[in-house]
Motif scaffolding. Structure first.
Motif, mmCIF file in Angstrom:
data_model
loop_
_atom_site.group_PDB
_atom_site.id
_atom_site.type_symbol
_atom_site.label_atom_id
_atom_site.label_comp_id
_atom_site.label_asym_id
_atom_site.label_seq_id
_atom_site.Cartn_x
_atom_site.Cartn_y
_atom_site.Cartn_z
ATOM 1 N N ASP A 32 0.862 -1.181 0.000
ATOM 2 C CA ASP A 32 0.000 0.000 0.000
ATOM 3 C C ASP A 32 0.897 1.230 0.000
ATOM 4 O O ASP A 32 1.531 1.544 1.007
ATOM 5 C CB ASP A 32 -0.905 -0.004 1.241
ATOM 6 N N SER A 33 0.997 1.899 -1.133
ATOM 7 C CA SER A 33 1.845 3.093 -1.225
ATOM 8 C C SER A 33 1.053 4.364 -1.011
ATOM 9 O O SER A 33 1.625 5.454 -1.036
ATOM 10 C CB SER A 33 2.565 3.149 -2.579
ATOM 11 N N SER A 34 -0.257 4.238 -0.761
ATOM 12 C CA SER A 34 -1.072 5.444 -0.610
ATOM 13 C C SER A 34 -0.724 6.204 0.662
ATOM 14 O O SER A 34 -0.973 7.395 0.762
ATOM 15 C CB SER A 34 -2.553 5.083 -0.593
ATOM 16 N N THR A 35 -0.143 5.503 1.670
ATOM 17 C CA THR A 35 0.176 6.173 2.921
ATOM 18 C C THR A 35 1.436 7.014 2.804
ATOM 19 O O THR A 35 1.724 7.818 3.676
ATOM 20 C CB THR A 35 0.388 5.149 4.051
ATOM 21 N N ALA A 36 2.210 6.796 1.736
ATOM 22 C CA ALA A 36 3.495 7.485 1.625
ATOM 23 C C ALA A 36 3.337 8.989 1.580
ATOM 24 O O ALA A 36 4.101 9.722 2.202
ATOM 25 C CB ALA A 36 4.228 7.001 0.380
ATOM 26 N N ASN B 88 2.539 11.197 5.093
ATOM 27 C CA ASN B 88 3.501 11.529 6.124
ATOM 28 C C ASN B 88 4.325 12.764 5.798
ATOM 29 O O ASN B 88 4.467 13.663 6.603
ATOM 30 C CB ASN B 88 4.453 10.354 6.352
ATOM 31 N N LEU B 89 4.884 12.794 4.608
ATOM 32 C CA LEU B 89 5.894 13.797 4.323
ATOM 33 C C LEU B 89 5.628 14.608 3.070
ATOM 34 O O LEU B 89 6.448 15.401 2.661
ATOM 35 C CB LEU B 89 7.260 13.111 4.198
ATOM 36 N N GLY B 90 4.496 14.393 2.449
ATOM 37 C CA GLY B 90 4.203 15.152 1.255
ATOM 38 C C GLY B 90 5.023 14.736 0.052
ATOM 39 O O GLY B 90 5.079 15.420 -0.947
ATOM 40 N N GLU B 91 5.694 13.573 0.159
ATOM 41 C CA GLU B 91 6.503 13.106 -0.964
ATOM 42 C C GLU B 91 5.620 12.298 -1.918
ATOM 43 O O GLU B 91 4.695 11.628 -1.514
ATOM 44 C CB GLU B 91 7.640 12.208 -0.458
ATOM 45 N N ARG B 92 5.946 12.378 -3.188
ATOM 46 C CA ARG B 92 5.257 11.595 -4.189
ATOM 47 C C ARG B 92 6.047 10.314 -4.420
ATOM 48 O O ARG B 92 7.191 10.350 -4.866
ATOM 49 C CB ARG B 92 5.129 12.386 -5.494
ATOM 50 N N VAL B 93 5.452 9.177 -4.067
ATOM 51 C CA VAL B 93 6.145 7.903 -4.125
ATOM 52 C C VAL B 93 5.383 6.967 -5.052
ATOM 53 O O VAL B 93 4.170 6.821 -4.939
ATOM 54 C CB VAL B 93 6.251 7.276 -2.724
ATOM 55 N N VAL B 94 6.108 6.324 -5.968
ATOM 56 C CA VAL B 94 5.519 5.332 -6.862
ATOM 57 C C VAL B 94 6.385 4.091 -6.834
ATOM 58 O O VAL B 94 7.577 4.158 -7.148
ATOM 59 C CB VAL B 94 5.426 5.862 -8.311
ATOM 60 N N VAL B 95 5.816 2.964 -6.447
ATOM 61 C CA VAL B 95 6.547 1.703 -6.467
ATOM 62 C C VAL B 95 6.450 1.123 -7.869
ATOM 63 O O VAL B 95 5.355 1.018 -8.433
ATOM 64 C CB VAL B 95 5.960 0.719 -5.436
ATOM 65 N N THR B 96 7.610 0.754 -8.442
ATOM 66 C CA THR B 96 7.619 0.213 -9.803
ATOM 67 C C THR B 96 7.943 -1.271 -9.851
ATOM 68 O O THR B 96 7.639 -1.937 -10.830
ATOM 69 C CB THR B 96 8.642 0.960 -10.675
ATOM 70 N N LYS B 97 8.573 -1.792 -8.790
ATOM 71 C CA LYS B 97 8.882 -3.227 -8.804
ATOM 72 C C LYS B 97 9.214 -3.712 -7.410
ATOM 73 O O LYS B 97 9.670 -2.946 -6.548
ATOM 74 C CB LYS B 97 10.043 -3.538 -9.750
ATOM 75 N N LEU B 98 8.961 -5.002 -7.176
ATOM 76 C CA LEU B 98 9.423 -5.682 -5.974
ATOM 77 C C LEU B 98 10.539 -6.629 -6.382
ATOM 78 O O LEU B 98 10.483 -7.243 -7.449
ATOM 79 C CB LEU B 98 8.292 -6.474 -5.311
ATOM 80 N N GLU C 163 0.911 0.949 -10.575
ATOM 81 C CA GLU C 163 0.530 1.938 -9.568
ATOM 82 C C GLU C 163 -0.798 1.597 -8.906
ATOM 83 O O GLU C 163 -1.024 1.928 -7.740
ATOM 84 C CB GLU C 163 0.470 3.332 -10.197
ATOM 85 N N ASP C 164 -1.696 0.903 -9.669
ATOM 86 C CA ASP C 164 -3.004 0.571 -9.111
ATOM 87 C C ASP C 164 -3.028 -0.827 -8.487
ATOM 88 O O ASP C 164 -4.077 -1.322 -8.085
ATOM 89 C CB ASP C 164 -4.083 0.659 -10.190
ATOM 90 N N GLN C 165 -1.861 -1.470 -8.402
ATOM 91 C CA GLN C 165 -1.795 -2.845 -7.897
ATOM 92 C C GLN C 165 -1.607 -2.833 -6.382
ATOM 93 O O GLN C 165 -0.937 -1.961 -5.825
ATOM 94 C CB GLN C 165 -0.617 -3.573 -8.556
#
Length: 342
Positions: free
Chosen positions: A256-260, A263-273, A289-291
């Motif tokens: 869940d990257s929506s919480t990123a 906290n700090l106003g940063e724009r975070v996008v996870v692209t891979k695990l 991004e929607d996963q």
């Protein structure tokens, strides 16, 4: 299980921090933290007001210290004041034993930061003769820790110890002296607890860290669950492979990257695990991004430990965003040699 964000390395004016414990806890709450460890340099004096402050702010305060010496900085968690002043460079294990006997755990702070004359004693120089005495290592230190070169050898040390069979927890530490967000964003240590209220329990927080039930993140929330033989395993657990030698375990990965951004106003996008292990990098799993979830099968042949790393973009720049502690895999039993017929 719930994952509770903690900051495990903090300072107040009782050593060299700028803000009081109350000010820090209020700021911690604003950042979304649910707990901190108070680790002032060589003193536990700040803990006198901890009970009142955690009741008024709702932010848990776990007792700790940062032993600040000429030979290195060692963090203690969960123990009251423990003596450190009589320790030479070759008898750190005597000090570690004192903390363990007091019910606490120990970890090396920023082991590869620059020492004298920049920061006397910041570089770890104590002689460790038995690494199994160590409970954790601060492998991510400071702001934007994954990008700081002095954290890279700390990560290599942790990998080496895991490959040698040690089960040592990795943590993140902002080394929080003030609330200026100079240098980017901090990573928090997310601790796995059964109930949210468990964050006020020194024993349960210490047990979870000691067990390795935590991950490090600048924002994305990770949940990793392994299944083998009808049993579920979580971070820090050891998968029993004795009945399924050469088989596969199923990994359930939730993110869940929506919480990123909260906290700090940063724009975070996870692209891979990325799945990392004692066998090296196992695979990369592209992430949309929607996963929010994925399943993956992993062969346990030769596997001794496995962790998950999330990489992506922060403010459009590529960066490691989160990293778990391992799930371990037990060694298969060694068959008894056949006895020669008499």
């Amino acid at each position: 299980m719930i994952w509770v964000p903690f900051e495990l390395h903090t300072h107040t004016p009782h050593s060299d921090g700028r803000h009081s414990l109350a000010e820090m806890c209020r700021e911690a709450g604003r950042l979304g933290l649910q707990g901190i460890a108070l680790t002032d340099h060589n003193t536990a004096a700040g803990l006198a007001e901890a009970e009142h402050i955690q009741q008024t702010t709702g932010v848990a305060v776990i007792p700790g210290m940062e032993w600040t010496t000429f030979y290195g900085h060692m963090l203690t968690l969960g123990a009251p004041y423990t003596e450190w002043r009589d320790l030479g460079p070759r008898d750190i294990h005597k000090g570690i034993r004192r903390v363990h006997e007091a019910g606490g755990i120990v970890g090396i702070a920023h082991p590869y930061t620059m020492g004298s004359p920049i920061c006397t004693g910041c570089h770890w120089e104590y002689d460790i003769t038995d690494w199994s005495d160590l409970d954790y290592i601060e492998v991510w230190h400071g702001m934007m820790p994954a990008l700081r070169p002095y954290n890279w050898p700390a990560l290599q040390l942790w990998d080496q110890l895991l490959n040698e069979g040690h089960r040592i927890t990795a943590t993140a530490g902002r080394d929080w002296h003030h609330s200026d967000l100079l240098g980017g964003a901090p990573a928090f240590t997310y601790i796995g607890l059964e109930h949210e209220e468990d964050r006020f329990s020194r024993e349960k927080v210490v047990q979870a860290i000691s067990h390795g039930r935590c991950y490090l993140s600048v924002g994305p929330r990770l949940h990793v669950e392994a299944r083998l033989g009808g049993r579920a395993y979580f971070l820090g657990d050891c998968v029993d492979s004795s009945s399924n030698i050469g088989g596969e375990m199923s990994l359930r990965l939730q993110l869940d990257s929506s919480t990123a951004s909260g906290n700090l106003g940063e724009r975070v996008v996870v692209t891979k695990l990325i799945l990392e292990s004692n066998l090296g990098e196992i695979t990369e799993i592209p992430w949309r991004e929607d996963q929010s979830e994925a399943e993956h099968l992993v062969s346990i042949e030769g596997l001794r430990w496995l962790r998950v790393k999330a990489e992506g973009l922060m403010e459009s720049s590529p960066i490691p965003l989160a990293m778990t502690n391992p799930i371990y895999v037990s060694s298969p039993p060694v068959p008894e040699p056949e006895r020669a017929a008499v």
